[in-house]
Design a protein around this motif. Sequence first.
Motif, short mmCIF file in Angstrom:
data_model
loop_
_atom_site.label_atom_id
_atom_site.label_comp_id
_atom_site.label_asym_id
_atom_site.label_seq_id
_atom_site.Cartn_x
_atom_site.Cartn_y
_atom_site.Cartn_z
N MET A 33 0.85 -1.21 0.00
CA MET A 33 0.00 0.00 0.00
C MET A 33 0.88 1.25 0.00
O MET A 33 1.77 1.38 0.81
CB MET A 33 -0.89 0.00 1.25
N THR A 34 0.60 2.16 -0.91
CA THR A 34 1.42 3.36 -0.96
C THR A 34 0.69 4.56 -0.37
O THR A 34 1.25 5.65 -0.31
CB THR A 34 1.79 3.69 -2.42
N ALA A 35 -0.55 4.39 0.08
CA ALA A 35 -1.29 5.53 0.62
C ALA A 35 -0.61 6.08 1.86
O ALA A 35 -0.09 5.33 2.68
CB ALA A 35 -2.72 5.12 0.94
N SER A 36 -0.58 7.40 1.96
CA SER A 36 0.05 8.05 3.10
C SER A 36 -0.79 9.27 3.47
O SER A 36 -1.35 9.94 2.60
CB SER A 36 1.46 8.46 2.72
N PRO A 37 -0.89 9.57 4.78
CA PRO A 37 -1.65 10.76 5.18
C PRO A 37 -0.87 12.05 4.97
O PRO A 37 -1.36 13.14 5.26
CB PRO A 37 -1.90 10.52 6.67
N ARG A 38 0.35 11.96 4.47
CA ARG A 38 1.23 13.14 4.48
C ARG A 38 0.73 14.29 3.62
O ARG A 38 0.79 15.44 4.03
CB ARG A 38 2.63 12.74 4.04
N ASN A 39 0.25 13.99 2.42
CA ASN A 39 -0.24 15.07 1.56
C ASN A 39 -1.40 15.80 2.24
O ASN A 39 -1.48 17.03 2.21
CB ASN A 39 -0.68 14.52 0.19
N PHE A 40 -2.27 15.05 2.88
CA PHE A 40 -3.43 15.65 3.55
C PHE A 40 -2.98 16.57 4.70
O PHE A 40 -3.43 17.71 4.81
CB PHE A 40 -4.36 14.55 4.04
N ILE A 41 -2.09 16.06 5.55
CA ILE A 41 -1.58 16.87 6.66
C ILE A 41 -0.88 18.11 6.14
O ILE A 41 -1.07 19.22 6.63
CB ILE A 41 -0.62 16.05 7.54
N ASP A 42 -0.08 17.90 5.11
CA ASP A 42 0.62 19.01 4.48
C ASP A 42 -0.33 20.10 4.02
O ASP A 42 -0.09 21.29 4.24
CB ASP A 42 1.33 18.47 3.24
N ARG A 43 -1.40 19.71 3.36
CA ARG A 43 -2.32 20.69 2.77
C ARG A 43 -3.21 21.31 3.83
O ARG A 43 -3.48 22.51 3.79
CB ARG A 43 -3.22 20.00 1.75
N PHE A 68 -7.98 7.77 3.26
CA PHE A 68 -7.96 8.66 4.41
C PHE A 68 -9.10 9.66 4.49
O PHE A 68 -9.31 10.28 5.53
CB PHE A 68 -6.63 9.43 4.46
N PHE A 121 -5.98 14.83 -4.64
CA PHE A 121 -6.96 14.03 -3.89
C PHE A 121 -8.05 13.43 -4.78
O PHE A 121 -8.74 12.51 -4.37
CB PHE A 121 -7.60 14.88 -2.78
N ASP A 153 -4.97 8.20 -1.90
CA ASP A 153 -4.91 8.78 -0.55
C ASP A 153 -6.30 9.16 -0.06
O ASP A 153 -6.63 8.98 1.12
CB ASP A 153 -4.07 10.06 -0.56
#
Lengths: 333, 333
Positions: free
Chosen positions: A1-11, B84, B67, B80
Amino acid sequence: MTASPRNFIDRVFFGFQNTATLKAALELDVFTAIGNGVMDADALAAKCDAVPRGIAALCDSLVVMGFLTKSGAGYALAEDAAVFLDRSSPACIAGIHEFLAAPEFIELVFRDPAGAVRRGGAEGLANVSPDNPIWIRFARAMGPFMAPDAKMVADHAGDPAPKKVLDIAASHGLFGIAFGRRFPECQVTGLDWGAVVAVARENAAAAGMAERYNTIVGSAFEKVPWGEGYDLVLLPNFLHHFDRAACTGLLRRARAALAPGGRVAIIEWIPNEDRVSPPAPALFAMTMVLTTPKGTTYTAVELAAMLADAEFGTPTVIPLIPTPLTLVLSHGV
Amino acid sequence: MTASPRNFIDRVFFGFQNTATLKAALELDVFTAIGNGVMDADALAAKCDAVPRGIAALCDSLVVMGFLTKSGAGYALAEDAAVFLDRSSPACIAGIHEFLAAPEFIELVFRDPAGAVRRGGAEGLANVSPDNPIWIRFARAMGPFMAPDAKMVADHAGDPAPKKVLDIAASHGLFGIAFGRRFPECQVTGLDWGAVVAVARENAAAAGMAERYNTIVGSAFEKVPWGEGYDLVLLPNFLHHFDRAACTGLLRRARAALAPGGRVAIIEWIPNEDRVSPPAPALFAMTMVLTTPKGTTYTAVELAAMLADAEFGTPTVIPLIPTPLTLVLSHGV
């Protein structure tokens, strides 16, 4: 799985924090302080009247954001910062945060974003309310950002040399002034609200063309006459605030104000037909939903259709690289 | 010349606008509405009680931000977002914007960022003021984000099985509760302000361990006793709010509360020794400058030094991938 919460937290979080970080950096003028040299946090703190611990956190964030580089404990300017954020650079646009990250703007964008999407626009007139002081801030802050675009527009729309230019919603006036600078015979008229067009008048005087710069005080939507016989009518950064009917109405008035053979020059944030590229013009449609009742971005095809409705010919579309704006030029038919 | 103003415009303006865009998307719940299907703006507008023009601007921005994907007029979830941001996904963390983009947080970050850098921290106690209601919001909103970290910490710190765990600044309580879930004999004590630890108590009850969950009401800095004989003392997301002296004091109290052979588990945003990577922990030092008087991030080397001062041994450092947090485990010596 490559999904990561990082982009969401970043934005969702670092997005707005990074705006505040840049505001702090520009207010403390760290980019000018570093200049062409290399400085550590202690030296920079002394120069910027701040404590090293604050400067270190600030500068480390600026490294992550790509505006500084770091080697050991030394910070240096990345290329973009050297060109655009060091106040000793002729291309410096450091002051644009005074408009783009103005408290009024941030308040408006965060007031009720879901409500703006539900309605398709901001509540009330928002940024397009009469004599809204945000546009004085725009006129004062955004000139340096628009200067390269203004010069490119005068290059592209300068043949044949226009003798009489009308600049609608002139703001800082730089688009009209660029023609005045390039063509010593050219008479330029700027139209905008009184407190705003005063900034254009100042800029025209600073360019040594006060006696060739005329103003019309008022809104482009009021009955104030635009005059006639213009070789060129400029519509810089204006159409995106309004819906198609209003834009077509403005283009018809522009058409009526032209001399035979005259042209309109639209300067705009123009997304590709997919509306999701390039990034900045694609994001700008949401800016209009959040800050105006009916504004949006228009694609080149949509602008061509509005131009045709207003009796203009097929436009020439010229991206003003490296800025995110595009010039659309069209002759009356 | 490769210099471009785009990164600067992106950060200074679209940075905060994109936060507002995500807030709107989450409040309208567009990610759940799209779910596993493909929808155009008209269908989505009907489902989200919004006008198509607003939804189209919103979704086009979400495509630019990564997204959503767009094919023709149809929008679908990017990976993502499916994991998430769709509320029907078990890993959904969509609610964290209620803390991370809370109006109080945005107001605090933009209040005076240059002043915070000058002083090296926020004015007054800011986010660490006693009983600050932002931490109730944190406890309510951030649980789903911390759940995978909590589970990983219980995996890594579960051998030997702890019988008695103390969770300092427990908040939502999920770190302690993860041990209660994994070890049916384990007694867990959560310490936090009264209104906050009430959330932990609710979460413990929901996990079916109400009778094994005890609470200590108060601040970790007050004289309220922590008790003793713990196999594990948890310090999750807490040390970054304070300076080294305060952190070392907390670690000494943790050391004194441990049974022989007991351990402390620190969960933190830990940058590399260069302090400019990885991006999120590197940016987090600035978060602390903007929102606390003396907080910062600590590198693994700095934490090891504080642990040594508090009579702990050399720590084990375990990045909690794919989240941005890191676990630091250390035995009392």
